[in-house]
Design a protein around this motif. Structure first.
Motif, PDB file in Angstrom:
ATOM      1  N   GLY A   1      56.106 -56.698  -0.556  1.00  0.00           N
ATOM      2  CA  GLY A   1      55.767 -58.193  -0.480  1.00  0.00           C
ATOM      3  C   GLY A   1      55.597 -58.851   0.641  1.00  0.00           C
ATOM      4  O   GLY A   1      55.721 -59.878   1.230  1.00  0.00           O
ATOM      5  N   GLN A   2      55.044 -57.882   1.660  1.00  0.00           N
ATOM      6  CA  GLN A   2      54.705 -58.325   3.064  1.00  0.00           C
ATOM      7  C   GLN A   2      53.402 -58.594   3.087  1.00  0.00           C
ATOM      8  O   GLN A   2      52.270 -58.283   2.238  1.00  0.00           O
ATOM      9  N   VAL A   3      52.528 -59.208   4.311  1.00  0.00           N
ATOM     10  CA  VAL A   3      51.466 -59.921   4.435  1.00  0.00           C
ATOM     11  C   VAL A   3      50.759 -58.503   5.508  1.00  0.00           C
ATOM     12  O   VAL A   3      51.429 -58.419   6.566  1.00  0.00           O
ATOM     13  N   VAL A   4      49.721 -58.018   5.089  1.00  0.00           N
ATOM     14  CA  VAL A   4      49.039 -57.012   5.809  1.00  0.00           C
ATOM     15  C   VAL A   4      47.523 -57.598   6.340  1.00  0.00           C
ATOM     16  O   VAL A   4      46.764 -57.915   5.356  1.00  0.00           O
ATOM     17  N   GLN A   5      47.264 -57.823   7.651  1.00  0.00           N
ATOM     18  CA  GLN A   5      46.198 -58.162   8.186  1.00  0.00           C
ATOM     19  C   GLN A   5      45.187 -57.059   8.399  1.00  0.00           C
ATOM     20  O   GLN A   5      45.571 -56.041   9.221  1.00  0.00           O
ATOM     21  N   PHE A   6      43.971 -56.995   8.072  1.00  0.00           N
ATOM     22  CA  PHE A   6      42.949 -56.146   8.626  1.00  0.00           C
ATOM     23  C   PHE A   6      41.784 -56.847   9.205  1.00  0.00           C
ATOM     24  O   PHE A   6      41.280 -57.875   8.836  1.00  0.00           O
ATOM     25  N   TYR A   7      41.035 -56.160  10.513  1.00  0.00           N
ATOM     26  CA  TYR A   7      39.874 -56.448  10.802  1.00  0.00           C
ATOM     27  C   TYR A   7      38.989 -55.437  10.410  1.00  0.00           C
ATOM     28  O   TYR A   7      38.646 -54.266  10.766  1.00  0.00           O
ATOM     29  N   PRO A   8      38.277 -55.533   8.966  1.00  0.00           N
ATOM     30  CA  PRO A   8      37.443 -54.689   8.625  1.00  0.00           C
ATOM     31  C   PRO A   8      36.090 -54.310   9.104  1.00  0.00           C
ATOM     32  O   PRO A   8      35.747 -53.130   8.966  1.00  0.00           O
ATOM     33  N   GLU A   9      35.816 -54.973  10.241  1.00  0.00           N
ATOM     34  CA  GLU A   9      34.776 -54.573  10.928  1.00  0.00           C
ATOM     35  C   GLU A   9      35.078 -53.188  11.908  1.00  0.00           C
ATOM     36  O   GLU A   9      34.334 -52.423  12.232  1.00  0.00           O
ATOM     37  N   GLY A  10      36.483 -53.228  12.174  1.00  0.00           N
ATOM     38  CA  GLY A  10      37.049 -51.997  12.835  1.00  0.00           C
ATOM     39  C   GLY A  10      36.852 -52.199  14.616  1.00  0.00           C
ATOM     40  O   GLY A  10      37.500 -51.590  15.368  1.00  0.00           O
ATOM     41  N   THR A  11      36.128 -53.419  14.868  1.00  0.00           N
ATOM     42  CA  THR A  11      35.979 -53.621  16.293  1.00  0.00           C
ATOM     43  C   THR A  11      35.469 -55.125  16.413  1.00  0.00           C
ATOM     44  O   THR A  11      35.205 -55.755  15.506  1.00  0.00           O
ATOM     45  N   ILE A  12      35.192 -55.488  17.710  1.00  0.00           N
ATOM     46  CA  ILE A  12      34.592 -56.816  17.920  1.00  0.00           C
ATOM     47  C   ILE A  12      33.154 -56.666  17.538  1.00  0.00           C
ATOM     48  O   ILE A  12      32.484 -55.773  17.616  1.00  0.00           O
ATOM     49  N   THR A  13      32.541 -57.630  16.778  1.00  0.00           N
ATOM     50  CA  THR A  13      31.240 -57.777  16.412  1.00  0.00           C
ATOM     51  C   THR A  13      30.186 -57.526  17.545  1.00  0.00           C
ATOM     52  O   THR A  13      30.426 -58.133  18.653  1.00  0.00           O
ATOM     53  N   ARG A  14      29.255 -56.665  17.177  1.00  0.00           N
ATOM     54  CA  ARG A  14      28.089 -56.704  18.037  1.00  0.00           C
ATOM     55  C   ARG A  14      26.717 -57.457  17.802  1.00  0.00           C
ATOM     56  O   ARG A  14      25.808 -57.411  18.245  1.00  0.00           O
ATOM     57  N   ASP A  15      27.163 -58.121  16.529  1.00  0.00           N
ATOM     58  CA  ASP A  15      25.893 -59.234  16.194  1.00  0.00           C
ATOM     59  C   ASP A  15      25.677 -59.903  17.325  1.00  0.00           C
ATOM     60  O   ASP A  15      26.868 -60.557  17.872  1.00  0.00           O
ATOM     61  N   PRO A  16      24.488 -60.177  17.697  1.00  0.00           N
ATOM     62  CA  PRO A  16      24.134 -61.010  18.949  1.00  0.00           C
ATOM     63  C   PRO A  16      24.806 -62.727  18.777  1.00  0.00           C
ATOM     64  O   PRO A  16      24.912 -63.262  19.513  1.00  0.00           O
ATOM     65  N   ASP A  17      24.660 -63.217  17.541  1.00  0.00           N
ATOM     66  CA  ASP A  17      25.218 -64.261  17.088  1.00  0.00           C
ATOM     67  C   ASP A  17      26.550 -64.554  16.645  1.00  0.00           C
ATOM     68  O   ASP A  17      26.785 -65.382  16.086  1.00  0.00           O
ATOM     69  N   LEU A  18      27.253 -63.489  16.685  1.00  0.00           N
ATOM     70  CA  LEU A  18      28.747 -63.206  16.370  1.00  0.00           C
ATOM     71  C   LEU A  18      29.059 -63.606  14.882  1.00  0.00           C
ATOM     72  O   LEU A  18      30.088 -63.849  14.738  1.00  0.00           O
ATOM     73  N   TRP A  19      28.109 -63.168  14.146  1.00  0.00           N
ATOM     74  CA  TRP A  19      28.553 -62.964  12.564  1.00  0.00           C
ATOM     75  C   TRP A  19      29.084 -61.616  12.350  1.00  0.00           C
ATOM     76  O   TRP A  19      29.078 -60.737  12.958  1.00  0.00           O
ATOM     77  N   PRO A  20      29.955 -61.527  11.542  1.00  0.00           N
ATOM     78  CA  PRO A  20      30.441 -60.388  10.870  1.00  0.00           C
ATOM     79  C   PRO A  20      29.431 -59.374  10.792  1.00  0.00           C
ATOM     80  O   PRO A  20      28.403 -59.382  10.090  1.00  0.00           O
ATOM     81  N   MET A  21      30.018 -58.216  10.922  1.00  0.00           N
ATOM     82  CA  MET A  21      29.113 -56.747  10.868  1.00  0.00           C
ATOM     83  C   MET A  21      29.356 -56.212   9.476  1.00  0.00           C
ATOM     84  O   MET A  21      30.062 -56.840   8.696  1.00  0.00           O
ATOM     85  N   THR A  22      28.916 -55.023   9.307  1.00  0.00           N
ATOM     86  CA  THR A  22      29.289 -54.542   7.893  1.00  0.00           C
ATOM     87  C   THR A  22      30.583 -53.908   8.175  1.00  0.00           C
ATOM     88  O   THR A  22      31.201 -53.738   9.530  1.00  0.00           O
ATOM     89  N   GLY A  23      31.389 -53.713   7.230  1.00  0.00           N
ATOM     90  CA  GLY A  23      33.043 -53.263   7.218  1.00  0.00           C
ATOM     91  C   GLY A  23      33.121 -51.933   6.663  1.00  0.00           C
ATOM     92  O   GLY A  23      32.365 -51.297   6.203  1.00  0.00           O
ATOM     93  N   LYS A  24      34.442 -51.597   7.173  1.00  0.00           N
ATOM     94  CA  LYS A  24      34.905 -50.362   7.016  1.00  0.00           C
ATOM     95  C   LYS A  24      35.684 -50.402   5.653  1.00  0.00           C
ATOM     96  O   LYS A  24      36.229 -51.624   5.377  1.00  0.00           O
ATOM     97  N   SER A  25      35.959 -49.312   5.009  1.00  0.00           N
ATOM     98  CA  SER A  25      36.460 -49.542   3.557  1.00  0.00           C
ATOM     99  C   SER A  25      37.997 -49.507   3.521  1.00  0.00           C
ATOM    100  O   SER A  25      38.550 -49.435   2.322  1.00  0.00           O
ATOM    101  N   GLY A  26      38.571 -49.390   4.589  1.00  0.00           N
ATOM    102  CA  GLY A  26      39.974 -49.512   4.537  1.00  0.00           C
ATOM    103  C   GLY A  26      40.906 -50.558   3.871  1.00  0.00           C
ATOM    104  O   GLY A  26      41.581 -50.241   3.093  1.00  0.00           O
TER     105      GLY A  26
END
Length: 274
Positions: free
Chosen positions: A122-147
């Motif tokens: 019953g708890q809240v779990v947070q993911f950063y699916p990108e796995g790291t800070i985005t490398r997109d030059p305009d800071l849009w989300p990158m492709t994600g990891k499957s976790g």
């Protein structure tokens, strides 16, 4: 929006340590950030769920934790195992129930088991699916990891896309701002930071299916699309048609280096070396 009760948070000791951490951290974020939090109505009031969040600054975890804490349901966040070895920080991470992620290790599955257990409890779990800070030059989300997709499909828990925007103006990623331009840390004056939770991601078409690589990839794409949609709403801009792919970019860089090395070796590209 009124703050919710902590009654559903469960473990009283966990709650005490989280409150202690909030006493230490919230004054710092309040001094740096003009918060604009929206979308709490999309966060389930009870039962476990996942949040999936974009990542564009090293201070994102603090900003997001402040937003989620103020919703009345503090998160359990996945973080690099190395952080848990840092004096005091590691102590507080463990006491507040954060989940270490062991990379390149036989212990890597421990994070998934802990995340699944937390959601099922019953708890809240947070993911950063990108796995790291985005490398997109305009800071849009990158492709994600499957976790995140794997945990969501194994538990059947809701997945809430959360996007934030503005923290990169305080601490820019990799010392660079939009478009890859050089940028410096800017602590003052306070910066407006928006954090918005969107409606749950619809993963119903994957429920009951075998968790193949294809299924996880498609579910992850749906998750990243939902995060990007929320971020596009914050920014008032149209997101790029194709997400930045970190692996593809790395392969392209390596290929370019090989081509340059070959050209230099036969004397046809010496000008670039001068």
């Amino acid at each position: 929006m009124a703050r919710r009760s902590y009654a559903s948070f469960g473990n009283a000791d966990y709650g005490i340590w989280y409150r202690f951490a909030a006493v230490l951290v919230k004054p710092v974020t309040t001094a740096l950030v003009k918060p604009e939090w929206r979308g709490w109505e999309n966060l389930p009031k009870e039962g476990g769920y996942l949040t999936v969040v974009n990542h564009n600054s090293v201070i994102d975890p603090v900003v997001y934790a402040h937003f989620q804490y103020n919703s009345g349901r503090p998160p359990r966040m996945l973080g690099k195992s190395s952080l848990f070895a840092v004096p005091f920080i590691g102590f507080m991470l463990r006491k507040t129930g954060q989940i270490p992620v062991y990379r390149d290790s036989t212990d890597a599955a421990r994070a998934f088991r802990a995340a699944i257990d937390a959601v099922n409890n019953g708890q809240v779990v947070q993911f950063y699916p990108e796995g790291t800070i985005t490398r997109d030059p305009d800071l849009w989300p990158m492709t994600g990891k499957s976790g995140a997709a794997r945990v969501a499909l194994m538990t059947g828990a809701p997945v809430i896309p959360v996007a934030h925007w503005g923290a990169h103006e305080i601490v820019p990623p990799y010392g660079r701002g939009l478009g890859g331009k050089k940028a410096k840390v800017s602590l003052f004056p306070r910066h407006r930071v928006q954090v918005v939770a969107g409606p749950p991601v619809d993963l119903s078409r994957y429920q009951g299916r075998e968790l193949t690589a294809q299924v996880l990839r498609e579910a992850t794409d749906d998750i990243m699309a939902a995060i990007t949609e929320v971020l596009a709403g914050i920014r008032g801009e149209e997101a790029p048609a194709e997400r930045y792919d970190l692996r593809r970019a790395a392969r392209a860089r390596n290929a370019a280096r090989s081509d340059r090395a070959g050209a230099t070796a036969d004397g046809t590209d010496q000008e670039d070396e001068l």
